[in-house]
Design an enzyme around this catalytic site. Structure first.
Site, PDB file in Angstrom:
ATOM      1  N   LYS A 189       0.814  -1.299   0.276  1.00  0.00           N
ATOM      2  CA  LYS A 189      -0.244   0.219   0.370  1.00  0.00           C
ATOM      3  C   LYS A 189       0.760   1.583   0.047  1.00  0.00           C
ATOM      4  O   LYS A 189       1.389   1.553   1.339  1.00  0.00           O
ATOM      5  CB  LYS A 189      -0.945  -0.059   1.239  1.00  0.00           C
ATOM      6  CG  LYS A 189      -1.904   1.662   1.106  1.00  0.00           C
ATOM      7  CD  LYS A 189      -2.198   1.723   2.261  1.00  0.00           C
ATOM      8  CE  LYS A 189      -1.717   2.844   3.609  1.00  0.00           C
ATOM      9  NZ  LYS A 189      -1.802   4.079   2.352  1.00  0.00           N
ATOM     10  N   GLU A 201      10.375   1.666  10.415  1.00  0.00           N
ATOM     11  CA  GLU A 201      10.993   3.048  10.674  1.00  0.00           C
ATOM     12  C   GLU A 201       9.750   3.789  11.197  1.00  0.00           C
ATOM     13  O   GLU A 201       9.197   3.653  10.221  1.00  0.00           O
ATOM     14  CB  GLU A 201      11.816   2.773   9.827  1.00  0.00           C
ATOM     15  CG  GLU A 201      13.360   4.512   9.652  1.00  0.00           C
ATOM     16  CD  GLU A 201      13.217   4.689   8.526  1.00  0.00           C
ATOM     17  OE1 GLU A 201      13.616   5.677   8.527  1.00  0.00           O
ATOM     18  OE2 GLU A 201      14.422   4.055   8.082  1.00  0.00           O
ATOM     19  N   CYS A 211      13.141  10.892   7.706  1.00  0.00           N
ATOM     20  CA  CYS A 211      13.598  10.133   9.154  1.00  0.00           C
ATOM     21  C   CYS A 211      14.602  10.430   9.668  1.00  0.00           C
ATOM     22  O   CYS A 211      14.513  10.382  11.222  1.00  0.00           O
ATOM     23  CB  CYS A 211      12.343   9.118   9.048  1.00  0.00           C
ATOM     24  SG  CYS A 211      10.821   8.243   8.190  1.00  0.00           S
ATOM     25  N   GLU A 270       9.017  16.402  16.520  1.00  0.00           N
ATOM     26  CA  GLU A 270       9.317  16.227  15.655  1.00  0.00           C
ATOM     27  C   GLU A 270       8.809  17.180  13.981  1.00  0.00           C
ATOM     28  O   GLU A 270       7.141  17.009  14.522  1.00  0.00           O
ATOM     29  CB  GLU A 270       9.560  14.487  14.727  1.00  0.00           C
ATOM     30  CG  GLU A 270      10.184  14.399  13.450  1.00  0.00           C
ATOM     31  CD  GLU A 270       9.769  12.842  12.531  1.00  0.00           C
ATOM     32  OE1 GLU A 270      10.717  12.400  11.844  1.00  0.00           O
ATOM     33  OE2 GLU A 270       8.777  12.151  13.399  1.00  0.00           O
TER      34      GLU A 270
END
Length: 517
Positions: free
Chosen positions: A181, A254, A288, A386
Site C-alpha cells: 500500500k 522505521e 526520518c 518532530e
C-alpha cells in the site's frame, strides 16, 4: 526532464492490483511544485486487498521453489533497469513529492544499490548452514531459511520509491510475495519502480500494489499478511505493532526521530556547515533520519551559527526538474502548516530566527524556507516534537558530555551525526549515543548508503532493521533440521539401558574438552 505526461500515468494505472479500477472511486494526485492535479488514482477496497493476497499466495509457492541465485538474477536486471530509467523515475519522484533533483536522484540510485546488494548477498545469507549438533559426529544439525509467505508493506510519501521497492526486494529475495500500500499522495512513484520489476521478469502477482486509505487498505493488509513492514509515524507504528502482536505475526518499522548532531570544538567548522546543510535540508527536511537538533561546543558556537545561518540564507530554493536548486518544495499543505506552526510557536516563546522562517507562496503552495532557530527551549513544540520539515535548532553546550546527555534526552533514537577533529574522538562520542545509526563527518548518507549494515531505530524510532543481513533474514523463518546417527538418547544397541543412562552425565561432562564445546 519534466512532469510525467498523461500517457505515463495511464500506463502505470494499468498495473494496479484492482480488477476493475474504472469502477472504483478516485482521488486526485497533485504535482507538489504547483499544487495542481496531475492525475487521479483509483481507491482500493478491502476486497481488492483480499484478491491480491489470494493471487500472491498462489504465486509465492512457485517463487519459493526457485534457487535464491535465480531470484537474484531478476533483482540484478531490475537494478539495471532502474539505472537506465533514472531520469524518468526522478521526474516522477519530483512531481509527487516536490523534492530537489539531487534528492530525487539519490532516491533512485538507492533503489538500484539496495536491489544489487541483496542480489549479491542474498544467496549466501539464505544458504543452509551446518552448525554444531547435540552429539559430535553422531548429530548432523543444519539451519535453513523458509520465507514468511506474503509480506505486507505500507510505505510513506517522503521516499516513496526506495521505501516501497527496497523493502519489497528484500522480501522477494527471501522467497516471499509482497502486497504494497503506497501512500495516497505518491502512488505513481511506487508503480513506476514496480513496473521495472515486472520488466525484469518478476511475475506480476508476486508484487501487488493496492492504493487506498490506511483505515481500509492498510488494515486489510495487516489482517492478511504473514509479516508487516511499515514506515511512518511512531504513533501509527505503535498501533500496528499492537495489532500485529494480536495476530502473532512479525512486524518491523522505521518510525519517527528527533535526530541530533554534535559538533565539537575541534571540528572543521566549514566542513560541519556544509554537512549540516545536507543533514538538515535534504528532501526539504522530510527525512526520518534528517537532523533537527545541533549541539555545538561554545568555543566555536558563535562562528558556526553565523556561518551556518549565512549559508542557509543563501540556499537556492525553487521548483525545477533539473539540478539548479538546492531545496525544493515540501510535499503537502499539512507539512507546511506544521513547519510554520513550530516556528511561530518558538518565536512567540522567545526563540530567535537566524535564517528563513517563512512560507514562500510565490514559489508554490508548499514552499517553506530552510530555517535555523536559536534559543529553543522546553515547552516549545519544536523542542521535543518532530517537525519533519526544514527547521533546525542550534544549542551551544559547555562540553561534549553535555552534548551527549542532551542528544540522548529524547524518546527517539533513529539517527545521529558527529563532527569532530579526529575519527577517534568521533567514534568515542558515537559509542555513547542511543541511536540506531551514527554518522561521522556526515549527516545521514554514510550510514544509510552502507547497505551491508543494519539501519533502524531505538526507542520510539522503530522495531527491527532494514539493510544488512537483518534486513533480509527478518522476512524468513529459520528452520533447524537435525539428523541423529548411530547413537542417540535411546541408547546403543546391545548396551543395557540402565548402564547407558548412567554413563550419559560423564559423557556430557567430557564434551567440554572438545574444541568449540
Amino acid at each position: 526532464m519534466g512532469k510525467p505526461d498523461t500517457a505515463t500515468f495511464d500506463r502505470l494505472r494499468g498495473l494496479i492490483a484492482i480488477d476493475d479500477p474504472d469502477a472504483r472511486s478516485t482521488r486526485p494526485v497533485l504535482e507538489a511544485f504547483t499544487g495542481e492535479e496531475m492525475t487521479t488514482i483509483p481507491v482500493g477496497t478491502a476486497d481488492d486487498v483480499q484478491a491480491a493476497f489470494e493471487r500472491a499466495r498462489a504465486a509465492q509457492v512457485e517463487w519459493a521453489k526457485l534457487w535464491p541465485r535465480d531470484r537474484a538474477k531478476i533483482l540484478i536486471d531490475f537494478a539495471a533497469l532502474v539505472l537506465k530509467n533514472r531520469d524518468a523515475l526522478a521526474d516522477m519522484a519530483q512531481a509527487e513529492t516536490g523534492k530537489a533533483r539531487a534528492y530525487a536522484q539519490e532516491e533512485v540510485l538507492d533503489v538500484a544499490m539496495t536491489a544489487r546488494h541483496y542480489a549479491k548477498t542474498g544467496p549466501r545469507l539464505l544458504a543452509a548452514s551446518k552448525v554444531k549438533g547435540m552429539l559430535p559426529l553422531a548429530t548432523d544439525a543444519r539451519v535453513r531459511y523458509q520465507p514468511k509467505g506474503v509480506v505486507g508493506v505500507i510505505s510513506p510519501w517522503n521516499y516513496p520509491m526506495t521505501l516501497a521497492a527496497s523493502d519489497g526486494v528484500a522480501a522477494l529475495m527471501a522467497g516471499n510475495a509482497v502486497v504494497l500500500k503506497p501512500d495516497s499522495q505518491t502512488p505513481y512513484c511506487a508503480l513506476a519502480v514496480v513496473e521495472l520489476l515486472y520488466q525484469a521478469g518478476l511475475p506480476k502477482d508476486l508484487f501487488a500494489v493496492v492504493p487506498g486509505p490506511g483505515s481500509v487498505v492498510g488494515q486489510e493488509i495487516l489482517a492478511q499478511a504473514d509479516y508487516l513492514m511499515f514506515t511512518g509515524s511512531s504513533e501509527t507504528g505503535a498501533q500496528l505493532a499492537e495489532q500485529a502482536g494480536r495476530r502473532l505475526i512479525g512486524f518491523s518499522a522505521e518510525l519517527g526521530g528527533k535526530n541530533p548532531m554534535i559538533i565539537t570544538k575541534t571540528a572543521d567548522i566549514d566542513n560541519a556547515v556544509e554537512g549540516a546543510v545536507r543533514a538538515c535540508f535534504s528532501n526539504s527536511g522530510q527525512l526520518c533520519i534528517s537532523i533537527e537538533r545541533i549541539y555545538v561546543e561554545k568555543p566555536i558556537a558563535d562562528e558556526f551559527s553565523a556561518k551556518f545561518a549565512q549559508r542557509v540564507s543563501a540556499m537556492k530554493v525553487g521548483k525545477s526538474y533539473d539540478f539548479s536548486t538546492e531545496m525544493g518544495s515540501l510535499a503537502s499543505a499539512d507539512q507546511v502548516d506544521t513547519a510554520e506552526r513550530h516556528v511561530e510557536d518558538a518565536k512567540s516563546k522567545g526563540a530567535v530566527v537566524l535564517a528563513g522562517g517563512h512560507r514562500r507562496p510565490e514559489l508554490g503552495p508548499f514552499f517553506f524556507e530552510p530555517t535555523v532557530l536559536s534559543g529553543v527551549a522546553d515547552g516549545m513544540e519544536s523542542f521535543a516534537g518532530e517537525t519533519f520539515g526544514p527547521v533546525v535548532a542550534i544549542y551551544p553546550v559547555d562540553s561534549v558530555d553535555e552534548a551527549i546527555t542532551e542528544a540522548n534526552n529524547t524518546e527517539y533514537g533513529l539517527n545521529a551525526s558527529v563532527f569532530a577533529g579526529s575519527s577517534e574522538e568521533g567514534r568515542k562520542i558515537a559509542a555513547e549515543l542511543r541511536a540506531g545509526t551514527v554518522n561521522l563527518n556526515e549527516g545521514y548518507a554514510a550510514a544509510w548508503g552502507s547497505t551491508a549494515a543494519p539501519m533502524g531505530g531505538m526507542g520510539k524510532s522503530g522495531v527491527g532493521r532494514r539493510h544488512g543481513a537483518e534486513g533480509l533474514l527478518k522476512y524468513t523463518e529459520p528452520q533447524t533440521i537435525a539428523e541423529q546417527r548411530v547413537i542417540g538418547l535411546g541408547g546403543i544397541k546391545g548396551v543395557p539401558q540402565g548402564l547407558f543412562l548412567r554413563t550419559v552425565p560423564a559423557f556430557v561432562k567430557s564434551l567440554k574438552f572438545l574444541p568449540g564445546r
